[in-house]
Motif scaffolding. Structure first.
Motif, PDB file in Angstrom:
ATOM      1  N   ALA A 143      49.187  34.592  38.524  1.00 15.28           N
ATOM      2  CA  ALA A 143      48.850  33.217  38.892  1.00 15.28           C
ATOM      3  C   ALA A 143      49.923  32.243  38.423  1.00 15.28           C
ATOM      4  N   ILE A 144      50.432  32.451  37.219  1.00 20.11           N
ATOM      5  CA  ILE A 144      51.462  31.557  36.676  1.00 20.11           C
ATOM      6  C   ILE A 144      52.758  31.681  37.479  1.00 20.11           C
ATOM      7  N   ILE A 145      53.203  32.915  37.713  1.00 23.95           N
ATOM      8  CA  ILE A 145      54.465  33.128  38.429  1.00 23.95           C
ATOM      9  C   ILE A 145      54.379  32.599  39.854  1.00 23.95           C
ATOM     10  N   GLU A 146      53.309  32.948  40.559  1.00 23.13           N
ATOM     11  CA  GLU A 146      53.155  32.466  41.936  1.00 23.13           C
ATOM     12  C   GLU A 146      53.005  30.951  41.966  1.00 23.13           C
ATOM     13  N   GLY A 147      52.321  30.393  40.967  1.00 26.54           N
ATOM     14  CA  GLY A 147      52.144  28.947  40.910  1.00 26.54           C
ATOM     15  C   GLY A 147      53.455  28.212  40.691  1.00 26.54           C
ATOM     16  N   VAL A 148      54.271  28.709  39.761  1.00 22.83           N
ATOM     17  CA  VAL A 148      55.576  28.095  39.505  1.00 22.83           C
ATOM     18  C   VAL A 148      56.471  28.225  40.730  1.00 22.83           C
ATOM     19  N   GLY A 149      56.473  29.417  41.347  1.00 22.69           N
ATOM     20  CA  GLY A 149      57.269  29.619  42.558  1.00 22.69           C
ATOM     21  C   GLY A 149      56.843  28.692  43.680  1.00 22.69           C
ATOM     22  N   ALA A 150      55.527  28.543  43.851  1.00 22.19           N
ATOM     23  CA  ALA A 150      55.010  27.657  44.902  1.00 22.19           C
ATOM     24  C   ALA A 150      55.409  26.209  44.641  1.00 22.19           C
ATOM     25  N   LEU A 151      55.382  25.791  43.383  1.00 22.03           N
ATOM     26  CA  LEU A 151      55.751  24.410  43.040  1.00 22.03           C
ATOM     27  C   LEU A 151      57.215  24.140  43.355  1.00 22.03           C
ATOM     28  N   ILE A 152      58.100  25.057  42.946  1.00 22.52           N
ATOM     29  CA  ILE A 152      59.532  24.870  43.202  1.00 22.52           C
ATOM     30  C   ILE A 152      59.819  24.823  44.702  1.00 22.52           C
ATOM     31  N   LEU A 153      59.231  25.756  45.446  1.00 24.54           N
ATOM     32  CA  LEU A 153      59.468  25.808  46.889  1.00 24.54           C
ATOM     33  C   LEU A 153      58.872  24.594  47.600  1.00 24.54           C
ATOM     34  N   THR A 154      57.708  24.152  47.138  1.00 25.06           N
ATOM     35  CA  THR A 154      57.082  22.973  47.754  1.00 25.06           C
ATOM     36  C   THR A 154      57.961  21.742  47.590  1.00 25.06           C
ATOM     37  N   VAL A 155      58.480  21.547  46.382  1.00 23.49           N
ATOM     38  CA  VAL A 155      59.361  20.395  46.133  1.00 23.49           C
ATOM     39  C   VAL A 155      60.598  20.465  47.022  1.00 23.49           C
ATOM     40  N   PHE A 198      67.918  28.920  55.893  1.00 23.23           N
ATOM     41  CA  PHE A 198      68.137  28.545  54.502  1.00 23.23           C
ATOM     42  C   PHE A 198      69.177  29.443  53.829  1.00 23.23           C
ATOM     43  N   VAL A 199      70.068  30.028  54.630  1.00 21.32           N
ATOM     44  CA  VAL A 199      71.023  30.992  54.095  1.00 21.32           C
ATOM     45  C   VAL A 199      71.897  30.402  52.990  1.00 21.32           C
ATOM     46  N   GLY A 200      72.193  29.118  53.048  1.00 18.54           N
ATOM     47  CA  GLY A 200      73.033  28.493  52.028  1.00 18.54           C
ATOM     48  C   GLY A 200      72.260  27.654  51.033  1.00 18.54           C
ATOM     49  N   ASP A 201      70.918  27.724  51.079  1.00 19.12           N
ATOM     50  CA  ASP A 201      70.075  26.921  50.187  1.00 19.12           C
ATOM     51  C   ASP A 201      69.869  27.676  48.879  1.00 19.12           C
ATOM     52  N   TRP A 202      70.517  27.207  47.818  1.00 20.62           N
ATOM     53  CA  TRP A 202      70.478  27.914  46.547  1.00 20.62           C
ATOM     54  C   TRP A 202      69.089  27.905  45.918  1.00 20.62           C
ATOM     55  N   VAL A 203      68.369  26.798  46.049  1.00 19.07           N
ATOM     56  CA  VAL A 203      67.038  26.710  45.439  1.00 19.07           C
ATOM     57  C   VAL A 203      66.088  27.708  46.080  1.00 19.07           C
ATOM     58  N   VAL A 204      66.036  27.716  47.407  1.00 23.22           N
ATOM     59  CA  VAL A 204      65.142  28.631  48.119  1.00 23.22           C
ATOM     60  C   VAL A 204      65.533  30.080  47.842  1.00 23.22           C
ATOM     61  N   ASN A 205      66.817  30.394  47.955  1.00 21.99           N
ATOM     62  CA  ASN A 205      67.270  31.769  47.784  1.00 21.99           C
ATOM     63  C   ASN A 205      67.022  32.291  46.373  1.00 21.99           C
ATOM     64  N   LEU A 206      67.408  31.518  45.369  1.00 25.44           N
ATOM     65  CA  LEU A 206      67.253  31.983  43.988  1.00 25.44           C
ATOM     66  C   LEU A 206      65.783  32.086  43.584  1.00 25.44           C
ATOM     67  N   THR A 207      64.950  31.179  44.094  1.00 25.44           N
ATOM     68  CA  THR A 207      63.515  31.249  43.798  1.00 25.44           C
ATOM     69  C   THR A 207      62.895  32.492  44.413  1.00 25.44           C
ATOM     70  N   ILE A 208      63.218  32.751  45.673  1.00 26.15           N
ATOM     71  CA  ILE A 208      62.697  33.946  46.345  1.00 26.15           C
ATOM     72  C   ILE A 208      63.211  35.213  45.661  1.00 26.15           C
ATOM     73  N   ILE A 209      64.489  35.234  45.278  1.00 26.80           N
ATOM     74  CA  ILE A 209      65.054  36.389  44.572  1.00 26.80           C
ATOM     75  C   ILE A 209      64.296  36.641  43.265  1.00 26.80           C
ATOM     76  N   ALA A 210      64.026  35.568  42.508  1.00 25.66           N
ATOM     77  CA  ALA A 210      63.313  35.717  41.238  1.00 25.66           C
ATOM     78  C   ALA A 210      61.904  36.260  41.458  1.00 25.66           C
TER      79      ALA A 210
END
Length: 457
Positions: A143-155, A198-210
């Motif tokens: 819940a914590i990991i998915e929640g943090v990931g969702a928050l970053i991606l939403t922003v 989003f191939v060059g979007d660092w926020v989206v890519n790094l968040t999804i990778i994590a």
């Protein structure tokens, strides 16, 4: 009276079912029910019925956290249909017993021995001691990991689309990435293009990778890392997972960058930094995630072969990922090294891996590779498609990856059914077989044949 007798009959039959059989049966039931829900007019944007086969294909892909699709998730499925898919992803990613245990915990109900065995198998651990506590940790940390990931991606998405859509995109992609499912709902930007926009979007890519990486490490590894903290104190299994995962991610990214650097259809037109990012993303997502930021069909045959190898390995046991598994492949490589050096025992970190586990690793790897290659031959022969693309598709299915060269929607009915079987076996069959190796004792043989020697090599 008849209902009472039926209840007793079901109870007696339930008591005879092994935990592995229960996992297989319940996963099948979830898939069939999910397929029914997706076939309803309520689930499609057009308001019309969707063929049951296509719906079961999608439900299988979601429950088995694969990501292969016949229809684009955003353009074909309604909001209700997307919610159904997301629920199937979450249930399939964590395991139905892990989800069910949440309701047991909330209701303060006792979890029996059989349920504990199911939990142990679904989480990939070999003991039931402390299993309820581990499940609680898994649920909270998920819940914590998915929640943090969702928050970053939403922003991040809020800068591109309205807030309500950004919120849904953030939640959907966070869960899909953590569960290594690969479903996306960005069809409004690029139909069927996954994360190419989003191939060059660092926020989206790094968040999804994590998220992909954390989901693919395995619940036991999380607990061991957080408990032990120091690398040398961690279990041998945990150390192997971390080392092999790092080698595959970085080494795979380097190889993909090397062969695709000047390919104008994939990395060629990107700045150097974004080429490295896209190559790393391709390497990580090939470990059973299914998202992609470069067109899979446009890759060179060399890059497809590298991706095939990464897909076959997959993630780690007891995780949301599929594939042969990292440590299984590590044991095979260690066995090859030991044989090449003339040693009869396989050792790592001053510990010996017993011969039975080496045999088990060989069995799983040969089974997965044999099924995927045979199925690829069938797809190629029945659809008139290149073998390399068909094998790519079948490996993606049995390793529950979801990457596709684009041929899945056009496959004939027989081929789609074959992919359904591969996805189901990849998630349920390999898992139960692997856990069976871990949790069952080999029956004592009553007799033994005389030894013989054969020529090897």
């Amino acid at each position: 009276m008849n209902i009472y007798k039926l209840a007793l009959l079901l109870r007696r039959h339930y008591s005879r079912i092994s935990p592995m059989q229960m996992i297989a049966v319940v996963f099948l039931a979830i898939i069939l029910f999910g397929g029914f829900l997706l076939s309803l007019p309520l689930s499609s944007r057009s308001g019309q019925w969707t063929s049951y086969l296509s719906s079961v294909f999608t439900a299988t892909s979601a429950t088995c956290v694969t990501g292969l699709t016949i229809y684009d998730t955003f353009t074909h499925w309604s909001n209700f249909g997307q919610v159904v898919i997301l629920v199937l992803i979450q249930v399939g990613g964590l395991g139905f017993m892990t989800i069910a245990s949440f309701f047991f915990l909330v209701a303060n109900r006792r979890i029996g021995l059989k349920q504990r065995l199911l939990l142990a198998q679904s989480l990939g651990v070999d003991q039931i001691s402390g299993i309820v506590r581990l499940v609680y940790k898994v649920l909270v940390r998920t819940a914590i990991i998915e929640g943090v990931g969702a928050l970053i991606l939403t922003v991040r998405f809020a800068f591109l689309v309205p807030l309500d859509r950004a919120l849904w995109w953030g939640i959907f992609h966070s869960i899909s990435a953590f569960c290594n499912a690969g479903f996306d709902v960005v069809g409004a930007v690029d139909v069927g293009g996954s994360l190419i926009p989003f191939v060059g979007d660092w926020v989206v890519n790094l968040t999804i990778i994590a998220l992909i990486t954390l989901g693919g490490l395995g619940f036991f590894v999380w607990d061991d890392v957080l408990t032990k903290r120091r690398f040398r104190k961690m279990a041998v299994y945990t150390r192997l997972v971390l080392i092999i995962s790092a080698i595959l991610a970085l080494g795979g990214g380097a190889l993909i960058a090397l062969v695709e650097w000047n390919n104008p259809a994939t990395l060629g037109g990107l700045p150097a930094a974004e080429k490295c990012l896209a190559a790393l993303f391709q390497s990580v997502t090939s470990r059973t995630a299914g998202f992609y930021s470069i067109p899979q069909g446009a890759m060179s045959d060399s890059a497809k072969a590298i991706t095939d190898a990464l897909m076959l390995v997959g993630g780690s046991s007891g995780s949301t990922a599929g594939g042969v598994k990292t440590v299984t492949m590590g044991v095979l490589i260690l066995a090859v090294i030991a044989a090449a050096r003339g040693r009869s025992r396989v050792t790592v970190f001053r510990r010996t891996i017993n011969a039975q586990q080496v045999s088990d690793a060989v069995a799983v790897a040969v089974l997965v590779f044999g099924m995927s290659f045979t199925a690829g031959l069938i797809l190629s022969a029945t659809n008139g498609l290149p073998l390399i693309d068909c094998v790519f598709e079948t490996i993606s299915a049995i390793a529950t990856v979801g990457l596709s060269t684009g041929i899945t929607p056009g496959l004939n009915v027989l081929s789609q059914i074959l992919l359904i079987v591969l996805m189901y076996f990849g998630r349920v069959g390999v898992m139960t077989i692997s856990l069976g190796f871990l949790l069952t004792n080999v029956a004592e043989e009553r007799y033994r044949y005389a030894d013989t020697k054969v020529m090897i090599g």
